[in-house]
Write an enzyme that holds these catalytic residues in place. Structure first.
Site, PDB file in Angstrom:
ATOM      1  N   LYS A  69       0.827  -1.197   0.000  1.00 23.57           N
ATOM      2  CA  LYS A  69       0.000   0.000   0.000  1.00 23.57           C
ATOM      3  C   LYS A  69       0.867   1.254   0.000  1.00 23.57           C
ATOM      4  O   LYS A  69       0.634   2.176  -0.793  1.00 23.57           O
ATOM      5  CB  LYS A  69      -0.879  -0.021   1.253  1.00 23.57           C
ATOM      6  CG  LYS A  69      -2.252   0.527   1.081  1.00 23.57           C
ATOM      7  CD  LYS A  69      -3.122   0.102   2.258  1.00 23.57           C
ATOM      8  CE  LYS A  69      -2.329   0.209   3.547  1.00 23.57           C
ATOM      9  NZ  LYS A  69      -2.932  -0.457   4.686  1.00 23.57           N
ATOM     10  N   THR A  71       3.999   1.463  -0.912  1.00 26.42           N
ATOM     11  CA  THR A  71       4.724   1.449  -2.174  1.00 26.42           C
ATOM     12  C   THR A  71       3.843   1.999  -3.292  1.00 26.42           C
ATOM     13  O   THR A  71       4.299   2.788  -4.138  1.00 26.42           O
ATOM     14  CB  THR A  71       5.167   0.003  -2.483  1.00 26.42           C
ATOM     15  OG1 THR A  71       5.880  -0.488  -1.362  1.00 26.42           O
ATOM     16  CG2 THR A  71       6.040  -0.063  -3.707  1.00 26.42           C
ATOM     17  N   ARG A  92       2.060   8.161   6.670  1.00 31.14           N
ATOM     18  CA  ARG A  92       2.256   8.112   8.118  1.00 31.14           C
ATOM     19  C   ARG A  92       3.745   7.975   8.444  1.00 31.14           C
ATOM     20  O   ARG A  92       4.520   7.447   7.644  1.00 31.14           O
ATOM     21  CB  ARG A  92       1.507   6.904   8.695  1.00 31.14           C
ATOM     22  CG  ARG A  92       0.002   7.069   8.676  1.00 31.14           C
ATOM     23  CD  ARG A  92      -0.687   5.764   8.940  1.00 31.14           C
ATOM     24  NE  ARG A  92      -0.427   4.824   7.860  1.00 31.14           N
ATOM     25  CZ  ARG A  92      -0.578   3.522   7.943  1.00 31.14           C
ATOM     26  NH1 ARG A  92      -0.975   2.968   9.063  1.00 31.14           N
ATOM     27  NH2 ARG A  92      -0.338   2.739   6.905  1.00 31.14           N
ATOM     28  N   LYS A 103      12.203  -7.710  10.826  1.00 35.61           N
ATOM     29  CA  LYS A 103      12.835  -6.907   9.785  1.00 35.61           C
ATOM     30  C   LYS A 103      11.796  -6.182   8.926  1.00 35.61           C
ATOM     31  O   LYS A 103      10.793  -6.751   8.537  1.00 35.61           O
ATOM     32  CB  LYS A 103      13.636  -7.866   8.921  1.00 35.61           C
ATOM     33  CG  LYS A 103      14.453  -7.290   7.813  1.00 35.61           C
ATOM     34  CD  LYS A 103      15.234  -8.447   7.178  1.00 35.61           C
ATOM     35  CE  LYS A 103      15.464  -8.212   5.692  1.00 35.61           C
ATOM     36  NZ  LYS A 103      16.536  -7.273   5.423  1.00 35.61           N
ATOM     37  N   ALA A 271      -4.187   1.787  13.646  1.00 32.31           N
ATOM     38  CA  ALA A 271      -5.440   1.736  12.896  1.00 32.31           C
ATOM     39  C   ALA A 271      -6.474   0.845  13.578  1.00 32.31           C
ATOM     40  O   ALA A 271      -7.516   0.581  13.010  1.00 32.31           O
ATOM     41  CB  ALA A 271      -5.183   1.266  11.476  1.00 32.31           C
ATOM     42  N   PHE A 299      -3.951  -0.640   7.495  1.00 32.18           N
ATOM     43  CA  PHE A 299      -4.614  -1.952   7.364  1.00 32.18           C
ATOM     44  C   PHE A 299      -5.464  -2.035   6.087  1.00 32.18           C
ATOM     45  O   PHE A 299      -5.175  -1.367   5.098  1.00 32.18           O
ATOM     46  CB  PHE A 299      -5.449  -2.251   8.610  1.00 32.18           C
ATOM     47  CG  PHE A 299      -4.629  -2.456   9.868  1.00 32.18           C
ATOM     48  CD1 PHE A 299      -3.348  -2.998   9.824  1.00 32.18           C
ATOM     49  CD2 PHE A 299      -5.134  -2.125  11.112  1.00 32.18           C
ATOM     50  CE1 PHE A 299      -2.600  -3.196  10.988  1.00 32.18           C
ATOM     51  CE2 PHE A 299      -4.391  -2.324  12.285  1.00 32.18           C
ATOM     52  CZ  PHE A 299      -3.141  -2.854  12.204  1.00 32.18           C
ATOM     53  N   PHE A 379       3.688  -9.016  -8.915  1.00 25.92           N
ATOM     54  CA  PHE A 379       4.838  -9.838  -8.530  1.00 25.92           C
ATOM     55  C   PHE A 379       5.209 -10.694  -9.736  1.00 25.92           C
ATOM     56  O   PHE A 379       4.338 -11.061 -10.521  1.00 25.92           O
ATOM     57  CB  PHE A 379       4.478 -10.742  -7.344  1.00 25.92           C
ATOM     58  CG  PHE A 379       4.527 -10.034  -6.022  1.00 25.92           C
ATOM     59  CD1 PHE A 379       3.571  -9.072  -5.705  1.00 25.92           C
ATOM     60  CD2 PHE A 379       5.521 -10.309  -5.094  1.00 25.92           C
ATOM     61  CE1 PHE A 379       3.614  -8.406  -4.482  1.00 25.92           C
ATOM     62  CE2 PHE A 379       5.566  -9.651  -3.877  1.00 25.92           C
ATOM     63  CZ  PHE A 379       4.617  -8.700  -3.579  1.00 25.92           C
ATOM     64  N   TRP A 407       7.323  -0.968  -8.048  1.00 22.28           N
ATOM     65  CA  TRP A 407       8.409  -1.484  -7.212  1.00 22.28           C
ATOM     66  C   TRP A 407       9.656  -1.645  -8.086  1.00 22.28           C
ATOM     67  O   TRP A 407      10.735  -1.189  -7.716  1.00 22.28           O
ATOM     68  CB  TRP A 407       8.011  -2.827  -6.592  1.00 22.28           C
ATOM     69  CG  TRP A 407       8.940  -3.283  -5.503  1.00 22.28           C
ATOM     70  CD1 TRP A 407       8.802  -3.082  -4.163  1.00 22.28           C
ATOM     71  CD2 TRP A 407      10.173  -3.996  -5.665  1.00 22.28           C
ATOM     72  NE1 TRP A 407       9.873  -3.610  -3.483  1.00 22.28           N
ATOM     73  CE2 TRP A 407      10.734  -4.178  -4.378  1.00 22.28           C
ATOM     74  CE3 TRP A 407      10.888  -4.482  -6.770  1.00 22.28           C
ATOM     75  CZ2 TRP A 407      11.952  -4.829  -4.159  1.00 22.28           C
ATOM     76  CZ3 TRP A 407      12.095  -5.131  -6.560  1.00 22.28           C
ATOM     77  CH2 TRP A 407      12.619  -5.302  -5.262  1.00 22.28           C
TER      78      TRP A 407
END
Lengths: 554, 554
Positions: A69, A71, A92, A103, A271, A299, A379, A407
């Site tokens: 989201k 990205t 945010r 990570k 959220a 979320f 992807f 991306w």
């Protein structure tokens, strides 16, 4: 080194003064924090009367596969800018604590990132530390008041205000403080929430300006007397000093994307028990500066976008022009019952079982009067058949599905999405309205969200909860919006109920009044307000190399 | 509005880039934080081989009357600069917590202040927040380690590492954490110190560079196993992430005085359980940039200056050229037994009873091989006869007493002091050496300070303390300096013993090893590491006015 970090390090950032100047921000409004961050003073930015179009980026129910989201928000902003639309991205601020747990940062990924990523993810411009300090000053003044005689008559058993720390630290969830004798105050049960869960965070993100901030801080309810009456931060005379601590934190932060788009990164409430959006101050400033503001909500759309519409937009008088629902083939396959290990294998049947999740989120956003486009975050494992299945499912609704590769490709990978969003804005079909009116009872507000957004068949209110909601109404808080805290993984309160469930009952376990933030929290199921660290936390692998670079953070 | 605040607000500050440029700092080494603060990257400042003269400002034992050590440090720096000597002022950063307790900041006063005062006194550049975070990350990783099985075999009863908060909050001194069930970690006793009392603060202030910082953090001892062996931050793999949190905090902060002198304000450890000086990083950078560096040490010379010489100078290889002992007629009268209400009345007899205090501090500083001048910080109530009495007492020692009016007159009011200090530097009579050698036993180091500085007749070591000191020596920490924590109000461990007592016994109650900072703390009497708020804290009177200015902070 992760790919995200390698890409971020390879990018050449522009001086933040240049980014500000290109965004139309006069130099006197820019307070630099290092070379690539700045705080902006909205009072020093002339109001030209411009009011950009607000675009909300939201998503399907989150899964372990990741939806992208943030990205997509960055990629869309970059793409709009590259196509000549003056665009501001509003995000945010990430929380410090989780950086040391599992990570992963919160600044986007690949070629769609905001930078400098280490600084944004660690202390940034100090906003969260200021919030922690303000939260804990109120706690210290409260306990100090008890220590010196409790003139206000607070019942130490009815104190609801908790301390805060920006750290994943389960050991602080439940503590007994004030031990060690008469010199150390009054022993009582207390606990720490992570800073993003503090009501001070929600207040900072909803306050129009410093005066509104100070007034909201004063309304915070810290606990009750034996007779049930509330004691506020203003009663403790803590509101002014808290506002002083937060003065600079109220100024929006300017950074840039790797492609040089301006981004306001400011505020970051949970959220679940809060409303999960960046600050009103940043969003309204962005709308004054740009033709389009792209922002995100936390979320999935059932939680984040609902609160964006029913809390943030209502309170700030904002009216979004369009909505992007982010989905991935992988996450939809998870919603359709595929195991995590099998995500790389084409499975159109499972995908079709998961697709109702995105369809319902799209329908929901339309119920707010918003035109919608679906961004399918690509992807490499996605097959043509899978992408076609998503398109086919959404086409009957008249909703376009746009394949995005920001991306890997940056702005170019979101150009189609940018064109689709621009078309929605220019179409002017948005008729935004919150899903319920101010005048509904608190119970009916919760029922409306449960019915219209979660598609629950009913809401269960234990008698004690109903009584408490009536007390809130009697105390004058009947017109505030509701903030429902439930699992982010399902439309329902059961995290295992994936896809697009119906017929479920929303169980309201507990309600709390966030009188300063100005909403009533309805807690449905377990809500974690202080995360823990995993067995082998990411912190163990973080260090400084010989040149002083931070390694292992991502 | 207080006079200090009115003077500060009336001053026109110069852009911090201009201050930096005039101090010989290249633009690429300057990271602005707002308009009037900056962090400096020592690695980007070419080393010209210049090594300025280091001047220490210290004082008599502090009293309720106030001595004006910081004010004198600022006034002297301004005066040296105004007389053409290229001078850098090096101060400690103030702690946030006390701002909300008893009224008063720590940025000087009158026309001898560093600015911007509100920002320096509140969050400044975030250094203390970074230290708090690093301290508490170590705590979180420690408790997380216990939670997941305690592979290192830590004895939960022998954990000595405490959490930290930059707040005056007595209720957090003693807590039980980890309550609430198996999901919330292992219940154990813990507590919070104020951030300035954290060993991380002492480490940051003694570390040469980032590599040294990371190594020292790794040596922190968090607790012991049942067999008595130590567990360190490195054992918990916390040192790297702590160093990452502290990376920016290691860079010295540049601000300016109201008269435009450059000042490095960086680090601020307690002067009881730690060494009470600004950072080695800032002082060594100042010496590379200026002909004279004026710096201060905490509390009176028996505590602050002793540790400056025996800990900071020893560790950093610094060799001061001169020492200023600040005194006031009022504080010496208090030392002579005058009540606070009678301070405005001339009382030469009482003054003469108090004068031995300043005489002894002067003698002590000479024992470190330093030439000394006494700065008599002038109050309007001081009479000529009183000033003469001080001069007369010090003249036989060959020590000049210089009357200073920098509070009212700025640089001009400290010009005589600046000339006296310059004469001491040019005289070249300093033969600096710490008061004890590295090779002395830990007990003998404590005995040497007690004898030579406190003029105690003996030191009492309970058997358990002697045994513990031997264990430190056996563990390889015999060569570190000692850091004595005792009351600041007297040369002795008894705060009521004013003037220049002799024949007292120094009672060592407890010893602790700060293995990361690199010293052994000897605690003599009660030492408070977490202050409380008064009945009516200053915070109650702080607020934002309609223009967003902070009112009531000073």
């Amino acid at each position: 080194m992760s790919t995200d970090l390698a890409i971020a390090r390879a990018a050449t950032l522009q001086p933040i003064a240049d980014i500000a100047a290109r965004a139309g921000i006069p130099a006197e409004a820019v307070e630099p924090y290092g070379r690539f961050k700045a705080k902006l003073d909205p009072a020093r930015i002339p109001d030209t009367g411009r009011r950009g179009a607000l675009v909300l980026v939201t998503g399907i129910n989150p899964t372990a596969a990741g939806e992208g989201k943030t990205t997509t928000t960055v990629g869309l902003g970059d793409a709009l800018n590259s196509l000549g639309t003056r665009t501001m991205i509003c995000l945010r601020e990430p929380s410090l604590g989780p950086c040391f747990g599992v990570k992963g940062g919160a600044t986007g990924g690949g070629r769609a990132q905001v930078a400098p990523m280490e600084e944004i993810n660690l202390h940034f411009t100090g906003d969260f530390h200021a919030i922690t300090s303000a939260n804990n000053l109120l706690s210290a003044m409260l306990d100090n008041h008890l220590h010196w005689g409790n003139e206000l008559g607070l019942d130490p058993r009815r104190i609801t205000w908790r301390r805060a720390m920006d750290m994943n630290d389960r050991t602080l969830r439940d503590v007994v403080a004030g031990l060690g004798g008469t010199g150390n105050g009054i022993p009582r049960e207390d606990g720490f929430d992570i800073t993003v869960a503090s009501e001070v965070m929600a207040i900072l993100c909803l306050a129009r300006d410093l005066a509104d901030l100070q007034a909201r801080l004063g309304r915070i309810i810290v606990g009750h007397r034996r007779d049930g009456s509330a004691v506020t931060a203003a009663d403790l005379k803590a509101d002014g000093a808290m506002a002083a601590l937060l003065r600079d934190a109220m100024s929006p932060n300017l950074v840039q994307t790797l492609e040089g788009s301006p981004a306001l990164v400011h505020g970051g409430p949970f959220a679940n028990i809060a409303h999960g959006c960046n600050s009103v101050a940043a969003t309204t400033l962005g709308l004054r500066l740009a033709d389009v503001v792209v922002t995100e909500a936390g979320f999935g759309a059932d939680l984040g976008a609902e609160k964006f519409c029913d809390i943030k937009c209502r309170v700030a008088g904002l009216s979004p022009a369009a909505c992007v629902v982010v989905a991935t083939v992988r996450a939809l396959k998870l919603n359709g019952g595929v195991g995590r290990k099998d995500l790389d294998r084409e499975d159109v049947a499972a995908l079709r079982r998961g697709i109702p999740n995105v369809v319902r989120h799209v329908e929901n956003m339309r119920r707010f009067g918003l035109p919608v486009v679906v961004a399918l975050n690509h992807f490499t494992s996605d097959t043509e058949a899978e992408v076609a299945a998503v398109r086919e499912a959404l086409a009957p609704l008249g909703v376009e599905t746009v394949l995005c590769t920001h991306w890997a490709d940056g702005a170019a990978g979101a150009a189609d999405l940018a064109r689709a969003v621009s078309a929605l804005i220019e179409g002017g079909t948005a008729r935004f309205a919150p899903i319920y009116g101010d005048e509904l009872s608190l119970e009916d507000k919760i029922r409306t969200v449960a019915r219209e957004i979660y598609r629950a068949s009913a809401v269960s209110f234990p008698p004690s909860v109903s009584a408490r909601l009536r007390r809130f109404e009697e105390a004058g808080f009947g017109r505030v919006p509701v903030c429902i805290a439930k699992t982010q993984y399902s439309f329902s309160a059961d995290p295992a109920l994936l896809g697009a469930p119906t017929g479920h009952v929303l169980p309201v376990r507990e309600v709390r009044l966030s009188a300063g933030a100005g909403f009533v929290v309805a807690i449905c199921g377990d809500v974690m307000t202080m995360p823990g660290l995993p067995r082998s936390p990411a912190a163990e692998r973080i260090h400084l190399d010989a040149e002083g670079n931070i390694e292992g953070l991502f």
